[in-house]
Motif scaffolding. Structure first.
Motif, PDB file in Angstrom:
ATOM      1  N   MET A 272       0.842  -1.105  -0.069  1.00  0.00           N
ATOM      2  CA  MET A 272      -0.013   0.057  -0.016  1.00  0.00           C
ATOM      3  C   MET A 272       1.022   1.207   0.023  1.00  0.00           C
ATOM      4  N   ARG A 273       0.393   2.268  -0.755  1.00  0.00           N
ATOM      5  CA  ARG A 273       1.176   3.438  -0.670  1.00  0.00           C
ATOM      6  C   ARG A 273       0.387   4.764   0.148  1.00  0.00           C
ATOM      7  N   HIS A 274      -0.625   4.333   0.454  1.00  0.00           N
ATOM      8  CA  HIS A 274      -1.330   5.403   1.356  1.00  0.00           C
ATOM      9  C   HIS A 274      -2.249   4.700   2.518  1.00  0.00           C
ATOM     10  N   GLU A 275      -2.848   5.277   3.317  1.00  0.00           N
ATOM     11  CA  GLU A 275      -3.792   5.076   4.331  1.00  0.00           C
ATOM     12  C   GLU A 275      -5.158   4.868   3.743  1.00  0.00           C
ATOM     13  N   SER A 276      -5.670   3.785   3.751  1.00  0.00           N
ATOM     14  CA  SER A 276      -6.996   3.578   3.194  1.00  0.00           C
ATOM     15  C   SER A 276      -8.324   4.240   3.833  1.00  0.00           C
ATOM     16  N   THR A 277      -9.048   4.740   3.198  1.00  0.00           N
ATOM     17  CA  THR A 277     -10.489   5.307   3.704  1.00  0.00           C
ATOM     18  C   THR A 277     -11.436   4.484   3.662  1.00  0.00           C
ATOM     19  N   LEU A 278     -11.230   3.240   3.044  1.00  0.00           N
ATOM     20  CA  LEU A 278     -12.196   2.075   2.789  1.00  0.00           C
ATOM     21  C   LEU A 278     -12.953   1.583   3.957  1.00  0.00           C
ATOM     22  N   TYR A 279     -14.332   1.640   4.284  1.00  0.00           N
ATOM     23  CA  TYR A 279     -14.881   1.170   5.393  1.00  0.00           C
ATOM     24  C   TYR A 279     -14.391   2.238   7.039  1.00  0.00           C
ATOM     25  N   GLY A 286       1.190   3.245   7.781  1.00  0.00           N
ATOM     26  CA  GLY A 286       1.579   4.105   9.017  1.00  0.00           C
ATOM     27  C   GLY A 286       1.050   3.872   9.982  1.00  0.00           C
ATOM     28  N   ASN A 287      -0.483   3.157   9.944  1.00  0.00           N
ATOM     29  CA  ASN A 287      -1.421   3.110  11.022  1.00  0.00           C
ATOM     30  C   ASN A 287      -0.581   1.706  11.729  1.00  0.00           C
ATOM     31  N   VAL A 288      -0.035   0.801  10.851  1.00  0.00           N
ATOM     32  CA  VAL A 288       0.635  -0.397  11.327  1.00  0.00           C
ATOM     33  C   VAL A 288       1.592  -0.079  12.365  1.00  0.00           C
ATOM     34  N   ALA A 311      10.549   8.458  16.467  1.00  0.00           N
ATOM     35  CA  ALA A 311      11.173   8.358  15.246  1.00  0.00           C
ATOM     36  C   ALA A 311      10.205   8.201  14.150  1.00  0.00           C
ATOM     37  N   LEU A 312       8.854   7.957  14.520  1.00  0.00           N
ATOM     38  CA  LEU A 312       8.088   7.752  13.105  1.00  0.00           C
ATOM     39  C   LEU A 312       7.779   9.044  12.520  1.00  0.00           C
ATOM     40  N   ARG A 313       7.655   8.669  10.977  1.00  0.00           N
ATOM     41  CA  ARG A 313       7.158  10.146  10.392  1.00  0.00           C
ATOM     42  C   ARG A 313       5.692   9.572   9.884  1.00  0.00           C
ATOM     43  N   LEU A 314       4.815  10.262  10.407  1.00  0.00           N
ATOM     44  CA  LEU A 314       3.322   9.773  10.314  1.00  0.00           C
ATOM     45  C   LEU A 314       2.981  10.434   8.900  1.00  0.00           C
ATOM     46  N   PRO A 315       2.140   9.322   7.893  1.00  0.00           N
ATOM     47  CA  PRO A 315       1.930   9.731   6.707  1.00  0.00           C
ATOM     48  C   PRO A 315       0.803  11.096   6.650  1.00  0.00           C
ATOM     49  N   SER A 316       1.071  11.849   5.665  1.00  0.00           N
ATOM     50  CA  SER A 316       0.239  13.106   5.611  1.00  0.00           C
ATOM     51  C   SER A 316      -1.071  12.695   5.549  1.00  0.00           C
ATOM     52  N   ASP A 317      -1.623  11.576   4.915  1.00  0.00           N
ATOM     53  CA  ASP A 317      -2.890  11.469   4.922  1.00  0.00           C
ATOM     54  C   ASP A 317      -3.494  10.661   5.999  1.00  0.00           C
ATOM     55  N   MET A 318      -2.659  10.444   7.154  1.00  0.00           N
ATOM     56  CA  MET A 318      -3.472   9.810   8.104  1.00  0.00           C
ATOM     57  C   MET A 318      -4.501  10.469   9.029  1.00  0.00           C
TER      58      MET A 318
END
Length: 393
Positions: A272-279, A286-288, A311-318
């Motif tokens: 995956m390349r992004h955080e899913s919005t499905l359901y 990132g969420n993992v 140290a985590l870089r949280l995704p911008s779409d989280m």
């Protein structure tokens, strides 16, 4: 007045129950030193500790946490929609429908609510939810075809998912069981089993808050068995289910099992390349990693959780609340590692990304009081955060 910290409430309820600290420790399966430290405010009460003590004292966890924070909520004006949502839930199977707008308007209203939740605008979502739920019941009653009726039922499922989120974030978790009962009912009217899976996972969260981790884990596994395919939506649901299993296992102090769930979620998220919005699962790479830190905090090494989390870089779409919750956990991890200054830095990160959620989350107040107890002198930064939170130190 809202209470200062959970330890005060535990001590009060323990005395009302006629129970000594030693007796409470034995019944909750924690050490006497831990019970004493929490009551005195020297240790932060973890969610697992609160659930165990609430069970031992035969009280609701919300009673110990002092949620909902009514005075804090009132500072931003009346909480619109709550009374009406209570009425809708009390009506149960006899919800009074109202005339629905067109199908595009219903879809747009649901999107507005889900977007508000994603962006930490939970009060806005609560304002809109009761009317949408009644309109969707109206759409079901007035449907001209099976496809229209099915669409309305699916949207009703999504609305109940959103209602559960809103109730939890605003501190009205006592309403979530009623919401989930309605979600269970609505899910029986749709072909998509994803909503039944969402309901099982959400009920597992409710059970976890009450210390029923074995039953919660059985619901997680039941939900995972209901996701046989490999579509994008099913993969998101499967990954989301594994993350829920990881947290439930960690709360039950079963670290090996929790890490197994994390490994499986990481495998699913790898392409995956992004955080899913499905359901509205918000599942993604990132969420993992956020959940991996949470597992380490709950059942492993808080020092490792603190360092890895920082140290985590949280995704911008989280989703903003998901990111905010990570920094709340990171603050607790730093505090448990003896670094109160870094804990306060993490709390301010949570405030920056998700101010509404941070102001209303009970773990934030516990961590704040833990920082105050650990610092020799209360800094201006700490006092400023406490004033913003509305939590006296």
């Amino acid at each position: 007045m809202e209470q200062t910290h959970v330890g005060h409430a535990i001590a009060s309820e323990r005395k009302i129950a006629g129970m000594s600290q030693r007796q409470l420790a034995a019944r909750a399966n924690y050490s006497l030193s831990m019970v004493k430290a929490v009551e005195q405010g020297r240790e932060v009460a973890s969610p697992g500790f609160i659930a165990a003590v609430a069970n031992a004292l035969r009280v609701d966890p919300d009673r110990l946490q002092g949620t909902p924070y009514v005075e804090t909520l009132a500072e931003d004006g009346p909480l619109e929609g709550l009374a009406e949502l209570r009425a809708v839930l009390a009506e149960g199977a006899y919800v009074q429908p109202i005339a629905p707008p067109g199908r595009p308007e219903l879809r747009a209203a649901l999107t507005t609510i889900e977007t508000a939740l994603h962006n930490d605008r939970t009060r806005r979502a609560m304002t809109l939810l009761p009317t949408l739920i009644r309109q969707l019941h109206g759409a079901i009653a007035e449907a001209h075809s099976d496809s229209e009726r099915l669409e309305a039922y699916e949207q009703l499922c999504a609305a109940y998912v959103a209602a559960e989120n809103a109730c939890c974030r605003l501190g009205y978790s006592s309403l979530t069981a009623l919401v989930l009962d309605r979600l269970d009912w609505a899910a029986t009217h749709v072909e998509d089993r994803g909503y039944a899976v969402r309901s099982l996972m959400k009920r597992s969260r409710l059970l976890m808050a009450h210390g029923s981790t074995d039953v919660a884990l059985s619901l997680v596994n039941r939900g995972l068995e209901m996701v046989p395919g490999d579509s994008a939506g099913e993969q998101a649901l499967r990954g989301y289910g594994n993350l829920r299993g990881a947290i439930v296992s960690a709360r039950g102090l079963r670290l090996d099992l929790a890490e197994g769930y994390i490994d499986e979620a990481r495998r699913i998220a790898r392409p995956m390349r992004h955080e899913s919005t499905l359901y509205t699962t918000d599942f993604g790479p990132g969420n993992v990693e956020v959940h991996a830190c949470a597992v380490e905090l709950e059942a492993g090494d808080p020092g490792k959780a603190a360092k890895d989390g920082a140290a985590l870089r949280l995704p911008s779409d989280m989703a903003a609340p998901r990111a905010g919750h990570h920094w709340q956990d990171n603050a607790r991890a730093w505090l448990m590692s003896g670094k109160p200054d870094k804990a306060l830095i993490a709390l301010n990160k949570a405030r920056a990304v998700a101010p509404q959620q941070t102001r209303l989350h009970p773990a934030v107040r516990e961590t704040l009081h833990g920082i105050a107890a650990a610092q020799r002198r209360q800094s201006d930064s700490l006092l400023g955060f406490a004033a913003w939170l509305g939590a006296p130190l």
